[in-house]
Design a protein around this motif. Structure first.
Motif, short mmCIF file in Angstrom:
data_model
loop_
_atom_site.label_atom_id
_atom_site.label_comp_id
_atom_site.label_asym_id
_atom_site.label_seq_id
_atom_site.Cartn_x
_atom_site.Cartn_y
_atom_site.Cartn_z
N LEU A 120 -7.97 -34.95 -9.24
CA LEU A 120 -7.53 -33.60 -8.56
C LEU A 120 -6.19 -33.98 -7.78
O LEU A 120 -5.83 -35.05 -7.24
CB LEU A 120 -8.75 -33.55 -7.41
N PRO A 121 -5.26 -32.94 -7.65
CA PRO A 121 -3.99 -33.21 -6.91
C PRO A 121 -4.34 -33.26 -5.50
O PRO A 121 -5.43 -33.14 -4.81
CB PRO A 121 -3.18 -31.76 -7.20
N ALA A 122 -3.12 -33.24 -4.71
CA ALA A 122 -3.19 -33.39 -3.16
C ALA A 122 -3.81 -32.19 -2.45
O ALA A 122 -4.00 -31.14 -3.13
CB ALA A 122 -1.64 -33.69 -2.76
N ALA A 123 -3.97 -32.26 -1.14
CA ALA A 123 -4.55 -31.22 -0.36
C ALA A 123 -3.94 -29.97 -0.41
O ALA A 123 -4.54 -28.88 -0.43
CB ALA A 123 -5.07 -31.61 0.96
N ASN A 124 -2.72 -30.03 -0.38
CA ASN A 124 -1.75 -28.87 -0.48
C ASN A 124 -1.28 -28.40 -1.95
O ASN A 124 -0.19 -27.94 -2.00
CB ASN A 124 -0.58 -29.08 0.17
N ALA A 125 -2.28 -28.93 -2.80
CA ALA A 125 -1.78 -28.52 -4.35
C ALA A 125 -1.74 -26.78 -4.62
O ALA A 125 -2.56 -26.09 -3.94
CB ALA A 125 -3.10 -29.04 -5.33
N THR A 126 -0.87 -26.85 -5.57
CA THR A 126 -0.76 -25.23 -6.09
C THR A 126 -1.48 -25.05 -7.30
O THR A 126 -1.98 -25.90 -7.76
CB THR A 126 0.64 -25.03 -6.10
#
Length: 567
Positions: free
Chosen positions: A355-361
């Motif tokens: 999973l990407p970072a918390a602010n992922a788009t």
């Protein structure tokens, strides 16, 4: 002077009768033997030695060497060894440098086309003059050892020069002419940005000027949101690839092999950070080739290649094997070996997505899914799969779901594809999946740590939420099976529908409950258990075990009917 000293007798002129007849003159005495040779007639065509010396003195330095009139020492050691040999090496070296390094290809090609005739003429002057001087040296009773040694080395020099011209220059005249006009005969790479601007793809041969083109693209406004450079190239100019690698390292750009990335392309790939390779990607290595037959320049070129690979972090064992691979072949490195040397990130073993970072788009989730070999393969088989899953994962992520809940969103889209995957594969892969299901049911049959009671029955009833409770090894096996099915080719002919006679045979040999036994495995819409159906998985496991002892044709038919809903 006295009469004794004068050889002619003295006569008093007053006593001579001038009117008396004169006596005949006495014949001249016979010249001495040592004087007779000077009076012999000279053979026709032979000019006086003095005239020859005068003419030789009037010739210039170049003419005297050309006619072999200089000493063997000067003709061979000075004019030939110190002039012709370095020039021959210079020609070969220039051609090698152009083919390997590729700096200023246009200027180098122009210089080569202009200077080559002059250098060849100078080499011819050096070799012919030294050969004639050696012939004169032998004719004048010089040392036969030195004379023939000079001739032998001159013959070898001539062969080396001819080899450089015939095998190095002449076959490449057309290429040099193209490069002199600013056109690389190898071609040039094609660069293209993705629709969202997050990927820059490089396709084709790496040619003249591509290093500068990539540097300008990376520094352009279009690359503001760039995340990676995707590579699919058979190689090309080593020097241009080195410039591309420098541009990637300066920007700290990621690289991804999306197809065959071989030869010089591997330099660009190794410069990326991080490095990834898709399921269809592969890396190919081999020795550098100079295009000449000079082993010295071949060795120098490969020493430079080894140095570049070392700077880019390629392990020494891989460098050694690369240098042992002939330039006309290719060594494609197994993915496991690349992972073991940390050259690429290991593929996720299960269906879970990093999973990407918390602010992922949405684009971040899309990238993560495309980097997963299973989801990438499924998206190619069924376009739109990754887009659907990325939206589901982003929605769950923005809703504050846990990581496990975000990961679970991938199962519903997969459940919709499973009937087509099972029905559109061959008997071998279907048999593998039946064995996998049997092992999954056995793993969930006995309650264990992390496994809920009745999980085995829940799996058969299509409750997708129980799948994370499966052992990691079984989840990895299922992910590998999905990847193999998605990357496989569809059967040329679909199997014929089962007739009544075949169903009757199966019911008598395998059992009446075989048909449709695993049809609800991926329904994603669990219903209440049917009356009379045991809550235990033991009958299903026993049935699957019995299938292994059936004849292959009957077993294949039964395994196909396991996933078809019963009538």
């Amino acid at each position: 002077m006295t009469d004794a000293q004068n050889r002619r007798p003295y006569v008093d002129p007053t006593l001579v009768d001038h009117h008396a007849p004169r006596a005949a003159p006495e014949p001249a005495p016979e010249p001495a033997a040592w004087q007779q040779s000077s009076n012999r007639p000279r053979p026709a065509g032979e000019r006086p030695a003095r005239t020859r010396v005068v003419r030789e003195a009037q010739r210039g330095y170049f003419a005297r060497h050309w006619h072999g009139e200089m000493s063997l020492v000067r003709s061979y050691w000075v004019n030939n060894f110190l002039v012709a040999t370095p020039l021959a090496c210079l020609l070969t070296g220039l051609m090698t440098w152009i083919s390997v390094k590729g700096d200023s290809l246009q200027v180098s090609a122009i210089s080569l086309l202009v200077t080559m005739p002059l250098l060849l003429a100078l080499n011819l002057w050096c070799i012919v003059g030294a050969w004639r001087a050696a012939a004169n040296y032998l004719r004048e009773s010089g040392s036969a050892l030195w004379g023939w040694l000079a001739r032998i080395t001159l013959a070898l020099s001539t062969l080396q020069l001819l080899a450089s011209v015939v095998f190095g220059f002449l076959p490449s005249v057309g290429e040099y002419w193209s490069m002199a006009r600013g056109v690389d005969p190898l071609g040039q790479a094609k660069f293209s940005f993705s629709a969202d601007g997050r990927s820059l793809r490089l396709d084709g041969v790496i040619g003249m000027g591509d290093g500068e083109r990539l540097r300008q693209l990376l520094n352009s406004e279009a690359a503001r949101d760039l995340k990676r450079v995707e590579l699919a190239s058979p190689g090309g100019r080593v020097r241009e690839a080195e410039r591309m690698a420098a541009a990637l390292k300066a920007r700290g750009q990621a690289s991804r092999a999306v197809g065959t990335c071989a030869s010089a392309c591997t330099l660009v790939f190794l410069a990326g950070q991080p490095r990834h390779m898709t399921a269809t990607g592969e890396l190919g290595f081999h020795r550098a080739s100079t295009g000449t037959y000079n082993p010295v320049f071949e060795e120098l070129a490969n020493q430079q290649l080894a140095k570049t690979y070392t700077e880019l972090g390629l392990p020494q064992p891989m460098i050694d094997k690369t240098l042992r691979t002939p330039s006309r072949s290719m060594w494609f490195v197994p993915r496991d070996e690349l992972v073991s040397y940390a050259l690429i990130a290991p593929a996720p073993p299960t269906l879970a997505v990093p999973l990407p970072a918390a602010n992922a788009t949405l684009a971040d989730f899309d990238d993560a899914l495309h980097m997963h070999p299973v989801w990438e393969a499924l998206d190619k088989r069924t376009p739109g799969t990754v887009d659907d899953i990325a939206k589901r994962m982003l929605a769950a992520h923005q809703a504050g779901a846990s990581e496990e809940e975000v990961q679970a969103t991938v199962l519903s889209p997969l459940a919709r594809q499973m009937p087509d995957l099972l029905g559109g594969t061959d008997a071998v892969l279907r048999h593998r999946y039946v064995q996998l299901v049997s092992d999954q049911l056995k793993a969930l049959r006995a309650p264990a740590a992390g496994v809920s009671a009745g999980a085995c029955r829940e799996l058969l009833d299509g409750r997708l939420g129980v799948r994370p409770q499966l052992p990691q090894a079984l989840q990895a096996r299922e992910a590998q099976w999905l990847q193999d099915v998605a990357n496989g080719t569809l059967p040329h002919r679909q199997p014929k529908p089962v007739n009544a006679l075949e169903i009757e045979v199966l019911e008598r040999t395998v059992g009446p409950t075989a048909m449709g036994m695993l049809s609800r495995l991926w329904v994603d819409a669990p219903e209440a258990a049917k009356p009379g159906v045991a809550a235990s998985c033991d009958p299903v496991i026993a049935m699957l075990d019995r299938l292994q002892g059936q004849p292959p044709a009957r077993r294949d038919l039964a395994e196909r009917l396991l996933f078809q809903p019963s009538r």
